[in-house]
Design a protein around this motif. Structure first.
Motif, PDB file in Angstrom:
ATOM      1  N   MET A   1      46.106  37.734  45.998  1.00  0.00           N
ATOM      2  CA  MET A   1      45.982  38.939  45.183  1.00  0.00           C
ATOM      3  C   MET A   1      44.986  39.863  45.878  1.00  0.00           C
ATOM      4  O   MET A   1      43.846  39.479  46.135  1.00  0.00           O
ATOM      5  CB  MET A   1      45.486  38.589  43.774  1.00  0.00           C
ATOM      6  N   ALA A   2      45.441  41.059  46.178  1.00  0.00           N
ATOM      7  CA  ALA A   2      44.556  42.018  46.844  1.00  0.00           C
ATOM      8  C   ALA A   2      43.399  42.372  45.929  1.00  0.00           C
ATOM      9  O   ALA A   2      43.533  42.422  44.699  1.00  0.00           O
ATOM     10  CB  ALA A   2      45.334  43.270  47.219  1.00  0.00           C
ATOM     11  N   THR A   3      42.242  42.620  46.516  1.00  0.00           N
ATOM     12  CA  THR A   3      41.090  43.064  45.736  1.00  0.00           C
ATOM     13  C   THR A   3      41.419  44.389  45.061  1.00  0.00           C
ATOM     14  O   THR A   3      41.944  45.312  45.695  1.00  0.00           O
ATOM     15  CB  THR A   3      39.860  43.234  46.648  1.00  0.00           C
ATOM     16  N   GLY A   4      41.132  44.479  43.785  1.00  0.00           N
ATOM     17  CA  GLY A   4      41.416  45.708  43.062  1.00  0.00           C
ATOM     18  C   GLY A   4      41.393  45.494  41.567  1.00  0.00           C
ATOM     19  O   GLY A   4      40.938  44.458  41.070  1.00  0.00           O
ATOM     20  N   PHE A   5      41.895  46.474  40.821  1.00  0.00           N
ATOM     21  CA  PHE A   5      41.895  46.442  39.367  1.00  0.00           C
ATOM     22  C   PHE A   5      43.238  45.953  38.839  1.00  0.00           C
ATOM     23  O   PHE A   5      44.297  46.393  39.293  1.00  0.00           O
ATOM     24  CB  PHE A   5      41.571  47.826  38.804  1.00  0.00           C
TER      25      PHE A   5
END
Length: 247
Positions: A146-150
């Motif tokens: 999961m890519a870093t982010g919101f």
């Protein structure tokens, strides 16, 4: 720390220290906390500090071309009131835009028609329009990256359901002319056994909850749920029901 200041400033400073250090790790704020935050001393502090408050520290944000079809923002092109956990402090009723192309939360600088994007690493969570977003950091140990982010936290139980709201700019040619359009896409994850799993349809959800497959099928039929017509609603309902069955 507060000894050599006038009594009024002592109270304000000590009160602010209390608010800042009392920040929880979850965005959920009880009614007492909201009432405390909106109390007169806090408002007095913001009136005094103004644009020097932590929330107004960010980067200049350039508004995308409004002539492009579609929208780069989630839910609304207009500023919407939000609650934020930013730089270890809580903020209420801050108008925001959520740019899902750049994954940035955007606000107006205090009393100015000048937009800034908040520092994403300092923003642990925010909520607006009945959606709660949390910041997730990439974990190389997970099978699914999961890519870093919101991520929009849709359900939070023994299992957790997250949605990544995204948009990208699509370029097409119409009669030798280039046309641009924002295309939005949602990617869904279920955190199951501590690991994120991408789900994109009925088969992937049923495979994930295979241990209670027959019960979930009966539940879906009884409640007239449908993955094709409303995947998000059905995913949330089946995840909650699975937790209930296995609790």
């Amino acid at each position: 720390m507060c000894e050599n200041r006038p009594p009024r400033l002592i109270f304000l400073l000590c009160f602010l220290i209390f608010v800042k250090t009392a920040g929880a790790q979850d965005l959920m704020i009880d009614s007492a906390s909201i009432a405390l935050y909106n109390a007169y001393p806090v408002k007095l502090y913001f009136n005094a500090v103004g644009e020097n408050a932590h929330i107004y520290n960010g980067y200049e944000y350039f508004t995308p071309d409004r002539n492009i079809k579609g929208s780069p923002y989630y839910l609304s092109d207009g500023l919407s009131p939000s609650s934020l956990a930013y730089d270890d402090s809580y903020y209420q009723n801050i108008p925001i835009l959520y740019d899902i192309v750049k994954d940035l939360v955007v606000i107006n600088r205090m009393d100015q028609n000048y937009k800034i994007s908040l520092v994403s690493d300092k923003l642990s969570s925010f909520s607006f329009r009945n959606h709660e977003f949390i910041r997730v950091s990439r974990d190389s140990t997970n099978k699914v990256q999961m890519a870093t982010g919101f991520y929009d936290r849709l359900y939070n139980g023994k299992t957790t359901v997250l949605a990544k709201r995204q948009a990208h700019l699509q370029e097409t040619y119409i009669y030798s002319q280039i046309a641009y359009e924002y295309i939005q896409k949602d990617t869904y994850y279920v955190i199951f056994g501590g690991q994120p799993v991408i789900v994109d349809g009925k088969s992937s959800v049923m495979k994930l909850f295979n241990a209670k497959k027959s019960e979930i099928k009966a539940y879906i039929k009884k409640n007239k749920l449908n993955f094709k017509s409303d995947f998000e609603k059905t995913l949330i309902a089946t995840s909650a029901y699975y937790d209930q069955l296995t609790s």
